[in-house]
Design a protein around this motif. Sequence first.
Motif, PDB file in Angstrom:
ATOM      1  N   GLY A  65      -2.779   5.408 -21.031  1.00 44.46           N
ATOM      2  CA  GLY A  65      -3.964   4.568 -21.113  1.00 44.46           C
ATOM      3  C   GLY A  65      -3.995   3.514 -20.025  1.00 44.46           C
ATOM      4  N   TYR A  66      -2.834   2.997 -19.687  1.00 44.98           N
ATOM      5  CA  TYR A  66      -2.753   1.970 -18.652  1.00 44.98           C
ATOM      6  C   TYR A  66      -3.231   2.510 -17.311  1.00 44.98           C
ATOM      7  CZ  TYR A  66      -0.726  -1.647 -15.656  1.00 44.98           C
ATOM      8  OH  TYR A  66      -0.556  -2.645 -14.729  1.00 44.98           O
ATOM      9  N   LEU A  67      -2.742   3.686 -16.954  1.00 39.83           N
ATOM     10  CA  LEU A  67      -3.135   4.275 -15.678  1.00 39.83           C
ATOM     11  C   LEU A  67      -4.635   4.552 -15.648  1.00 39.83           C
ATOM     12  CD1 LEU A  67      -2.144   5.301 -12.941  1.00 39.83           C
ATOM     13  CD2 LEU A  67      -1.910   7.561 -13.984  1.00 39.83           C
ATOM     14  N   GLU A  68      -5.177   5.011 -16.763  1.00 39.97           N
ATOM     15  CA  GLU A  68      -6.617   5.266 -16.816  1.00 39.97           C
ATOM     16  C   GLU A  68      -7.408   3.986 -16.574  1.00 39.97           C
ATOM     17  OE1 GLU A  68     -10.158   7.369 -17.210  1.00 39.97           O
ATOM     18  OE2 GLU A  68      -8.094   8.079 -16.956  1.00 39.97           O
ATOM     19  N   ASP A  69      -6.970   2.880 -17.183  1.00 36.85           N
ATOM     20  CA  ASP A  69      -7.646   1.596 -16.966  1.00 36.85           C
ATOM     21  C   ASP A  69      -7.550   1.161 -15.511  1.00 36.85           C
ATOM     22  OD1 ASP A  69      -8.526   1.314 -19.521  1.00 36.85           O
ATOM     23  OD2 ASP A  69      -6.950  -0.066 -20.156  1.00 36.85           O
ATOM     24  N   ILE A  70      -6.378   1.348 -14.914  1.00 31.97           N
ATOM     25  CA  ILE A  70      -6.191   0.953 -13.523  1.00 31.97           C
ATOM     26  C   ILE A  70      -7.164   1.697 -12.612  1.00 31.97           C
ATOM     27  CG2 ILE A  70      -4.609   1.194 -11.563  1.00 31.97           C
ATOM     28  CD1 ILE A  70      -3.849  -1.153 -13.151  1.00 31.97           C
ATOM     29  N   VAL A  71      -7.248   3.012 -12.803  1.00 29.61           N
ATOM     30  CA  VAL A  71      -8.068   3.839 -11.925  1.00 29.61           C
ATOM     31  C   VAL A  71      -9.557   3.596 -12.149  1.00 29.61           C
ATOM     32  CG1 VAL A  71      -8.702   6.224 -11.377  1.00 29.61           C
ATOM     33  CG2 VAL A  71      -6.295   5.597 -11.643  1.00 29.61           C
ATOM     34  N   THR A  72      -9.970   3.441 -13.415  1.00 28.09           N
ATOM     35  CA  THR A  72     -11.399   3.339 -13.712  1.00 28.09           C
ATOM     36  C   THR A  72     -11.935   1.913 -13.634  1.00 28.09           C
ATOM     37  OG1 THR A  72     -10.950   3.138 -16.087  1.00 28.09           O
ATOM     38  CG2 THR A  72     -11.323   5.361 -15.208  1.00 28.09           C
ATOM     39  N   ARG A  73     -11.051   0.903 -13.754  1.00 29.76           N
ATOM     40  CA  ARG A  73     -11.527  -0.479 -13.777  1.00 29.76           C
ATOM     41  C   ARG A  73     -11.052  -1.286 -12.579  1.00 29.76           C
ATOM     42  NH1 ARG A  73     -10.125  -3.197 -19.364  1.00 29.76           N
ATOM     43  NH2 ARG A  73     -11.217  -4.883 -18.290  1.00 29.76           N
ATOM     44  N   ASP A  74      -9.734  -1.428 -12.431  1.00 30.54           N
ATOM     45  CA  ASP A  74      -9.212  -2.337 -11.420  1.00 30.54           C
ATOM     46  C   ASP A  74      -9.529  -1.884 -10.005  1.00 30.54           C
ATOM     47  OD1 ASP A  74      -8.119  -3.233 -13.798  1.00 30.54           O
ATOM     48  OD2 ASP A  74      -6.306  -3.974 -12.837  1.00 30.54           O
ATOM     49  N   VAL A  75      -9.414  -0.582  -9.743  1.00 32.03           N
ATOM     50  CA  VAL A  75      -9.688  -0.093  -8.397  1.00 32.03           C
ATOM     51  C   VAL A  75     -11.123  -0.395  -7.998  1.00 32.03           C
ATOM     52  CG1 VAL A  75      -9.936   2.001  -7.004  1.00 32.03           C
ATOM     53  CG2 VAL A  75      -7.888   1.667  -8.393  1.00 32.03           C
ATOM     54  N   LYS A  76     -12.047  -0.255  -8.934  1.00 36.63           N
ATOM     55  CA  LYS A  76     -13.462  -0.493  -8.624  1.00 36.63           C
ATOM     56  C   LYS A  76     -13.745  -1.949  -8.281  1.00 36.63           C
ATOM     57  CE  LYS A  76     -15.241   3.366 -11.371  1.00 36.63           C
ATOM     58  NZ  LYS A  76     -16.071   3.780 -12.520  1.00 36.63           N
ATOM     59  N   GLN A  77     -12.851  -2.864  -8.712  1.00 34.35           N
ATOM     60  CA  GLN A  77     -13.049  -4.270  -8.389  1.00 34.35           C
ATOM     61  C   GLN A  77     -12.701  -4.584  -6.939  1.00 34.35           C
ATOM     62  OE1 GLN A  77     -11.406  -7.138 -11.148  1.00 34.35           O
ATOM     63  NE2 GLN A  77     -11.446  -5.639 -12.798  1.00 34.35           N
ATOM     64  N   VAL A 134      -3.066   3.269  -0.256  1.00 38.26           N
ATOM     65  CA  VAL A 134      -1.815   2.558  -0.544  1.00 38.26           C
ATOM     66  C   VAL A 134      -2.059   1.052  -0.550  1.00 38.26           C
ATOM     67  CG1 VAL A 134       0.512   2.045   0.314  1.00 38.26           C
ATOM     68  CG2 VAL A 134      -0.331   4.402   0.315  1.00 38.26           C
ATOM     69  N   ASP A 135      -2.874   0.574   0.382  1.00 39.68           N
ATOM     70  CA  ASP A 135      -3.230  -0.855   0.393  1.00 39.68           C
ATOM     71  C   ASP A 135      -3.898  -1.262  -0.916  1.00 39.68           C
ATOM     72  OD1 ASP A 135      -2.198  -1.197   2.911  1.00 39.68           O
ATOM     73  OD2 ASP A 135      -4.137  -1.073   3.935  1.00 39.68           O
ATOM     74  N   ILE A 136      -4.768  -0.405  -1.426  1.00 34.52           N
ATOM     75  CA  ILE A 136      -5.442  -0.703  -2.687  1.00 34.52           C
ATOM     76  C   ILE A 136      -4.436  -0.769  -3.825  1.00 34.52           C
ATOM     77  CG2 ILE A 136      -7.048   0.227  -4.412  1.00 34.52           C
ATOM     78  CD1 ILE A 136      -8.638   1.414  -2.010  1.00 34.52           C
ATOM     79  N   LEU A 137      -3.520   0.185  -3.872  1.00 34.64           N
ATOM     80  CA  LEU A 137      -2.513   0.211  -4.940  1.00 34.64           C
ATOM     81  C   LEU A 137      -1.623  -1.017  -4.881  1.00 34.64           C
ATOM     82  CD1 LEU A 137      -1.501   3.979  -4.816  1.00 34.64           C
ATOM     83  CD2 LEU A 137      -3.051   2.861  -6.442  1.00 34.64           C
ATOM     84  N   GLU A 138      -1.370  -1.528  -3.683  1.00 33.69           N
ATOM     85  CA  GLU A 138      -0.583  -2.759  -3.564  1.00 33.69           C
ATOM     86  C   GLU A 138      -1.419  -3.973  -3.972  1.00 33.69           C
ATOM     87  OE1 GLU A 138       2.814  -4.534  -0.604  1.00 33.69           O
ATOM     88  OE2 GLU A 138       1.060  -3.605   0.325  1.00 33.69           O
ATOM     89  N   THR A 139      -2.698  -3.954  -3.642  1.00 28.27           N
ATOM     90  CA  THR A 139      -3.577  -5.068  -3.997  1.00 28.27           C
ATOM     91  C   THR A 139      -3.687  -5.248  -5.504  1.00 28.27           C
ATOM     92  OG1 THR A 139      -4.880  -4.858  -1.971  1.00 28.27           O
ATOM     93  CG2 THR A 139      -5.944  -5.949  -3.822  1.00 28.27           C
ATOM     94  N   ILE A 140      -3.679  -4.140  -6.250  1.00 29.28           N
ATOM     95  CA  ILE A 140      -3.796  -4.228  -7.706  1.00 29.28           C
ATOM     96  C   ILE A 140      -2.428  -4.227  -8.392  1.00 29.28           C
ATOM     97  CG2 ILE A 140      -6.101  -3.213  -7.731  1.00 29.28           C
ATOM     98  CD1 ILE A 140      -4.815  -0.583  -8.637  1.00 29.28           C
ATOM     99  N   TYR A 141      -1.374  -4.456  -7.618  1.00 29.55           N
ATOM    100  CA  TYR A 141      -0.024  -4.624  -8.168  1.00 29.55           C
ATOM    101  C   TYR A 141       0.514  -3.375  -8.857  1.00 29.55           C
ATOM    102  CZ  TYR A 141      -0.208  -9.649  -7.285  1.00 29.55           C
ATOM    103  OH  TYR A 141      -0.293 -10.886  -6.678  1.00 29.55           O
ATOM    104  N   LEU A 142       0.155  -2.217  -8.369  1.00 27.96           N
ATOM    105  CA  LEU A 142       0.771  -1.009  -8.908  1.00 27.96           C
ATOM    106  C   LEU A 142       2.058  -0.686  -8.155  1.00 27.96           C
ATOM    107  CD1 LEU A 142       0.018   1.013 -11.179  1.00 27.96           C
ATOM    108  CD2 LEU A 142      -0.675   2.576  -9.372  1.00 27.96           C
TER     109      LEU A 142
END
Length: 422
Positions: free
Chosen positions: A198-210, A255-263
């Motif tokens: 569930g956490y990964l789903e939230d990251i991909v569908t919510r945080d990345v879009k921000q 990769v920059d995005i994944l670092e920006t959202i602290y993954l």
Amino acid sequence: MRRAGDYLPRRATGLVLEALEDTRVVVLNGARQVGKSTLAEVVLKEHPGGVARFLDNPGTRTAAIEDPVRFVQHDGLMLIDEVQRVPDLWLAIKHLVDRDPRPGRLLLTGSARLLALRSVPDALPGRTETIELWPLSQGEIDGAPDGFVDAAFAEGADLRIPPVEFSRRECLARAARGGYPEAVRRETPRRRARFFEGYLEDIVTRDVKQVADIERVGDLRRLVSLLAAQTAGLLNVNRLAAELGLSASTVRRYVDILETIYLVRLLPGWSANATTRTVAAPKIVFVDPGLAGFLATGAVGGMPEGGLVENFVLGELARQLTWARSSIRLYHYRDRDQYEVDGVLEDNAGNVVGIEVKAAETVRAGDFRGLRLLQRRLGDRFRAGFVLYCGTESLSFGDGLTCLPVPALWKAAPPGSVAPDD
């Protein structure tokens, strides 16, 4: 080990309270679900008259969008949670604290590296202090000192802990559990897997879009799995691009995005004038090893257990840097002659502590190969070299070189305190 209740005290609490005493705006930054909001509310209770505003609430967010200047007006401390959701608040905050420079005006939380976001119209140089909150450390979970980094620089290779009951199996179990408070509370691997899913789903569908507009979210999700399968390895953008059928520039952006959202966190390569032929590629480390382990389950080739243990150890070191008494940075070292050191800690004076990680329950002289290279080349700047392994005893391997059980990370006490006997 302490059982996790509703709240485990965080070492960052004291850092936030201290910063609010002399800084106008304090930013508590970190991944989703690491406990930022809970910690911020604990801090707010220490400030009578403080107010909290949560931008995950649609009505609150609408008010902030419609009238950001009035939204931030308050005489005492104001907590604004998930502030990256309304970028226009930054100019209103700047306006407020420039005209009333009293410390302790605003406590902001965010699930992205806020000042890296293009949507932030104006950073606040000289007005803010940012404190990163990682997932729970082992010391926070166990009620242990978490003082290895400070002790390593203070004591050097003389650092020891009493013998411990520890094994490769327990190390892997701790790494797979991770440090997200919700995952720690869950009793079984199956229940934790449901959380990670569930956490990964939230990251991909919510945080990345921000933080970015991405049309092919599936590519990003596949990239995350590939990175997990090679966690604690060097980032090879061209190889990832070939496997995904994407351009290298797209992979770098992802990769920059994944670092920006602290993954993930990119650990830079370390070099000094005394060393040559170093490899500059960064090492990829997941902010939470439990999530990395979950993602790599079933992946082609899976994740080597050594990679999971290394990610676990490097993550514990990175957590401790946020409360270490000195300013210390974490790197890795690798050169073209195949010498490598998994973690290199360097303070502002240029003193170095080297860390090699072994998933084995025994240590051999050859495990110190990379550490000995740095010791020869750095001379007096080399404070100590440690091999952290899944065994039970602390042992000397020569002048300046020591092996320690992995639990030394959280059982070692910082200078001036007393380590527990257990």
